[in-house]
Design an enzyme around this catalytic site. Structure first.
Site, PDB file in Angstrom:
ATOM      1  N   CYS A   1       1.232  -1.473  -0.163  1.00 34.76           N
ATOM      2  CA  CYS A   1       0.014  -0.073  -0.204  1.00 34.76           C
ATOM      3  C   CYS A   1       1.208   1.189  -0.116  1.00 34.76           C
ATOM      4  CB  CYS A   1      -1.388  -0.127   0.893  1.00 34.76           C
ATOM      5  SG  CYS A   1      -1.884  -0.834   1.105  1.00 34.76           S
TER       6      CYS A   1
ATOM      7  N   ASP B   1       3.799 -11.152   8.893  1.00 38.74           N
ATOM      8  CA  ASP B   1       4.857 -11.037   7.598  1.00 38.74           C
ATOM      9  C   ASP B   1       5.291 -10.044   7.519  1.00 38.74           C
ATOM     10  OD1 ASP B   1       4.782 -11.771   4.101  1.00 38.74           O
ATOM     11  OD2 ASP B   1       3.281 -10.681   3.848  1.00 38.74           O
TER      12      ASP B   1
END
Lengths: 730, 263
Positions: free
Chosen positions: A31, A268
């Site tokens: 993003c 992650d």
């Protein structure tokens, strides 16, 4: 300099379906706050990486349909022709620099709250999202499943029209395909639930259909969390993980593999506080054993040695990167040119991610002040406009703001004198990087130190003067500078003043031996007692980091927090493991409490919401609520004050007070930046320094020039050929 | 009262460099220049005396080409009103005794009362130039000075030198004298931007050896050694053995045999 041959392996092209990646550097979907609605931002932020040498560059997650609407967070969207037009700007600009453009087709199911579209989403079974809590999906029947698969196909066709080379079916971070695969989400008993084959069916069918639709034109990728880290309650890599890869491999050209889910996706996008580069390799390495296709993975790879090693060892074929590509969009080019020490290494602070978590403001980067500013301010990370005057500039303070201002001014060709009373460039980062787990934050200092030491050699009139007595107002006035930039940082409050009460805490005084500020802890001169009470009214890392440091050193630590402890660290994904650490190590946390007074050995605390719930007007001098009667004393040997910060602005104010003398001394302006202006994130202090250096010859360098805004324009409908006027149903 | 401070612009090698074809120096493409660190301390020593007393002049000088003027401007940015630069292209590659002959000639021309030099230069590290200047002038000298007590015009100076094991030697020296100054004797100042700007306007006298009455023969005669060769000694290097297991084993066996043969 030429590339070191040991990195040649990183520059070998690799085929993915009908396309070829020119090297092994790949920006995975991440993003940035651009989405489909800020096409200029999107196109510039992604294409700068194509210019910097990356082979593949992706959108962020890109919604396939309004019923996957993540608002308040900001995704890209491929819902209609209007989105195709806007995303086309990104693919065109990426292609100009010879890279491939990827799109990550996303359906969130219950994790997408649909606050804009007001749709109801579908999922394998009905649950409310552990990420959103308030949002439930509808359990899909066979018709719904057929429709969901078609949403991906329709979106893939639009993606192809928008010029994308790589089309993802996004099944990491617990989004729809993984929900079907994982028994944690999938409780079905029909042919889409139960056995692995059944749970894999939705994902495999979707890949097959997307491949049939666009597979001749686009490479088909899938992002797969190969282990959800829940043990057998979810997906385990050596159980369902590799078997699923075998089942889907014929329909995939590129595997993009990671671990974890969405509620704790810091497993992650691991912050450097907890994870080193390559931390997912123990899971990721299993995929190449079973797949015949190209495999890429992330792991905040910042070091070319490590990148070459994971490829050489056969763990991955392609180096996936999100944060390192934000921190240095020219990372591949710098490796290629042998300029390793020019790489702006990602520090793993996750402040980029924090903006998405907050809900979609444009992202920022602590290391790279130009991230997100490419389009709206026209800032290129590696190119600087030549200086606009012969002004010489004195920069007082070599912390994040002052060092960045000096670096950019020197890049522009200005004569700069950078002074600091510390022996080392870095300011507050020199202390912060000594906190537990934050060593890599020192890369912020290291990059600037290296660059400044190179730049100062290019202009013999420039100078870096460290380890000197702090400059006085008179010394600055008589220094002979045309312009003065004050970047003197901030201090932690010594009297307990906080954003909660806006007043000192009676009895608190860091000149006393039992009271200690963070700076005094870093200085190491004050003795800290066995029992520590840490008063916290700051939402970021200082209180928990000091708690870690003191606990590790053997102190008993109690945090009394008037605000939510480490609230900002939810946004940086550091919160879950931080709280695990504090819990594992028996740091006591008293939440929602603040101090009313303190004396040697004890502090009186009260519940912040302990006063009366009922509000009544009772006349002047009287509180509208019943008095707070929750006060009690707790004991300590040392009281640590993380209550608030205060700009160290005396030099600036002293110079301002003598503005009438500036003209006679040849001074054209005095400016203030960074924490000295107002305490802020390191990223924002760095931005201040960068910004003023690019605008130093403007009429009012203290205040930023307007930036180019991308907003919906009245009169210009989103849909090509659509209408914009107000129209009601008849 | 005048203090002459000879300074040097030293060569800094890039991390990776190549040698010149004649094998007598590094290739200039791989060389940067900067002011010699020791000279910051000798110049500061002179400036402090100048500031503490009236009637003291400090003159920085160098023997070097046009680029070396940078080092003089750097000095002048901190203090001093004028500088001297001596050069002739024939001086390229000149050794410390030759340079010293010219520094001594400047000292005589200037009527210097003291000469403060750096203990050594960062590039060639002979630590000879200052001492040779003293010999040329027939002045006493003290090397590696770490502390100085000196009143301008006084017949003697008291100096300290740091020896092995932290031992300090304190001695007096007759003036005029040549002192070579060690790092750490003081905290050298930085120039201000005002100083940097003003230094650009200050005069630098440019002289040739001939201007100083030093002939080519004098210079040639002063060379006390001849540079034969500059080289990087061969280093034992690790070898990465690559290939299949069989190839690696074969290579390893060859190496072991070679080593046994050598022993």
């Amino acid at each position: 300099m030429a590339r070191d041959p040991k990195y040649d392996i990183l520059f070998e092209p690799i085929k993915i379906g009908p396309k070829v990646l020119r090297n092994r550097f790949y920006q995975v979907p991440h993003c940035n706050g651009a989405g489909s609605d800020r096409p200029g931002f999107q196109a510039a932020n992604r294409s700068i990486k194509a210019e910097g040498g990356w082979a593949g560059i992706c959108t962020e997650y890109c919604s396939v349909h309004p019923e996957s609407d993540d608002c308040h967070r900001l995704s890209a969207r491929l819902w209609d022709e209007g989105d195709v037009r806007n995303l086309r700007a990104m693919t065109d600009h990426i292609h100009k620099h010879g890279a491939l453009a990827g799109v990550e087709m996303w359906y969130g199911s219950a994790h997408a709250p649909c606050m804009e579209s007001r749709c109801t989403s579908y999922g394998p079974s009905q649950f409310n999202s552990e990420f959103e809590n308030l949002t439930y999906c509808h359990e899909a029947d066979q018709d719904d499943i057929n429709r969901l698969e078609q949403l991906y196909v329709d979106s893939a066709l639009r993606a192809r029209d928008a010029g994308f080379d790589i089309v993802y079916v996004y099944g990491a971070h617990s989004y729809l395909p993984l929900q079907f695969l994982s028994p944690y989400y999938n409780k079905r008993t029909d042919k889409y639930g139960g056995s692995l084959e059944n749970r894999a069916r939705f994902w495999v069918e979707t890949l097959e259909k997307v491949r049939k639709a666009v597979g001749n034109d686009c490479a088909i990728a899938t992002r797969f969390a190969v282990d959800t880290l829940y043990g057998d309650a979810g997906v385990e890599v050596e159980v369902d993980g590799i078997k699923f890869v075998e089942m889907a491999d014929p329909f995939v050209d590129l595997w993009d593999v990671n671990v974890g889910d969405i509620a704790e996706w810091g497993e992650d996008a691991g912050p450097s506080r907890f994870y080193r580069q390559g931390h997912q390799i123990p899971w990721q390495q299993h995929i190449k054993r079973v797949s015949k296709k190209a495999v890429l993975g992330v792991g905040r790879f910042t070091d070319a040695e490590k990148m070459a090693e994971v490829i050489r060892n056969g763990h991955l074929d392609i180096i996936g990167a999100a944060r390192p590509s934000i921190s240095d969009p020219f990372l591949p080019q710098k490796i290629n040119e042998g300029r390793i020490d020019d790489i702006r290494v990602c520090i793993g602070c996750n402040v980029c991610i924090s903006r998405w978590e907050i809900g979609g403001p444009p992202f920022i980067c602590t290391q790279n002040a130009t991230a997100g500013e490419e389009y709206r301010r026209g800032w290129h990370p590696e190119k600087f406009p030549k200086r606009g005057s012969d002004d010489s500039i004195l920069v007082v303070g070599a912390g994040p703001a002052g060092a960045e201002a000096s670096r950019v001014l020197m890049e522009r060709g200005y004569t700069v004198h950078l002074v600091d009373s510390a022996e080392k460039i870095g300011g507050c980062v020199n202390s912060i990087a000594t906190l537990p787990g934050l060593g890599e934050w020192g890369y912020h200092r290291d990059y600037r130190e290296t660059q400044l030491n190179k730049l100062v050699k290019k202009n013999k009139d420039s100078q870096i003067a460290l380890g000197r007595k702090a400059m006085t107002v008179d010394e600055c006035l008589n220094y002979g500078a045309d312009k003065i930039i004050v970047a003197t940082g901030a201090d932690w409050r010594s009297d307990g003043t906080s954003g909660l009460t806006h007043a000192p805490i009676p009895g608190v005084d860091a000149s006393l031996d039992w009271c200690v500020t963070p700076e005094q802890i870093f200085e190491g001169k004050k003795k800290i007692g066995k029992r520590v009470v840490l008063l916290n009214c700051d939402c970021y890392f200082m209180a928990p980091s000091l708690a870690q440091r003191l606990r590790t050193a053997g102190h008993d630590v109690t945090i009394v927090s008037g605000v939510e402890l480490a609230r900002y660290m939810h946004f940086t994904l550091e919160s879950p493991n931080l709280h695990r650490w504090l819990h594992n190590n028996h740091v006591e946390i008293i939440s929602g409490a603040w101090a009313s007074r303190a004396e040697k050995g004890r502090v009186e605390i009260y519940d912040v919401l302990g006063d009366g719930w009922e509000r009544q007007y009772r006349g002047p001098g009287k509180l509208p609520r019943a008095e707070n009667t929750t006060q009690r004393w707790i004991e300590f040997d040392s009281l640590v004050l993380v209550t608030g910060r205060r700009s160290r602005d005396a030099l600036y104010r002293g110079l301002k007070a003598r503005a009438s003398e500036w003209g006679g001394k040849g001074i054209k302006g005095v400016y203030i930046i960074g924490d000295a202006w107002a305490p802020k994130l390191i990223a924002d202090a760095t931005f201040d320094g960068h910004r003023i250096a690019r605008e130093i010859e403007e009429k009012d360098p203290q205040h930023a020039k307007p930036y180019r805004r991308e907003v919906a324009v009245w009169g210009a409908p989103h849909m090509p050929g659509g209408k914009f006027e107000i129209e009601y149903q008849q | 009262m005048k203090i002459l401070v000879p300074v040097k612009q030293v060569a800094v090698l890039d991390e990776d460099f190549e040698l010149r074809d004649d094998g007598l120096d590094a290739d200039p493409d791989f060389i940067d220049h900067e002011s010699n660190e020791w000279d910051d301390y000798s110049y500061e020593t002179a400036l402090q005396i100048m500031e503490a007393h009236s009637g003291v002049e400090v003159v920085p000088m160098t023997v070097g080409p046009e680029e070396a003027e940078e080092s003089l401007r750097r000095c002048l940015a901190k203090g001093g009103e004028r500088a001297v630069r001596v050069w002739d292209d024939a001086l390229a590659g000149a050794g410390p005794a030759t340079i010293a002959k010219l520094i001594a000639a400047v000292a005589r021309r200037e009527g210097a009362d003291m000469v403060f030099a750096g203990t050594l230069s960062a590039d060639h590290s002979f630590a000879m130039t200052g001492i040779c200047v003293a010999a040329e002038l027939a002045w006493p000298h003290v090397a590696v000075v770490t502390h100085l007590e000196y009143e301008p015009g006084a017949a003697k100076a008291t100096v300290q030198r740091e020896l092995e094991g932290g031992l300090v030697e304190k001695l007096t020296v007759d003036c005029p004298a040549v002192l070579t100054i060690q790092l750490g004797i003081n905290q050298p100042r930085y120039a201000s931007l005002r100083g940097v700007k003003q230094a650009k306007e200050k005069p630098v006298d440019e002289l040739t050896p001939a201007d100083l009455g030093v002939s080519g023969e004098d210079l040639a005669a002063s060379a006390c050694f001849r540079l034969r060769r500059m080289f990087k000694p061969a280093k034992g290097q690790a070898e990465l053995i690559e290939g299949t297991a069989a190839e690696q084993a074969a290579r390893l066996a060859t190496i072991i045999k070679e080593l046994k043969g050598a022993a």
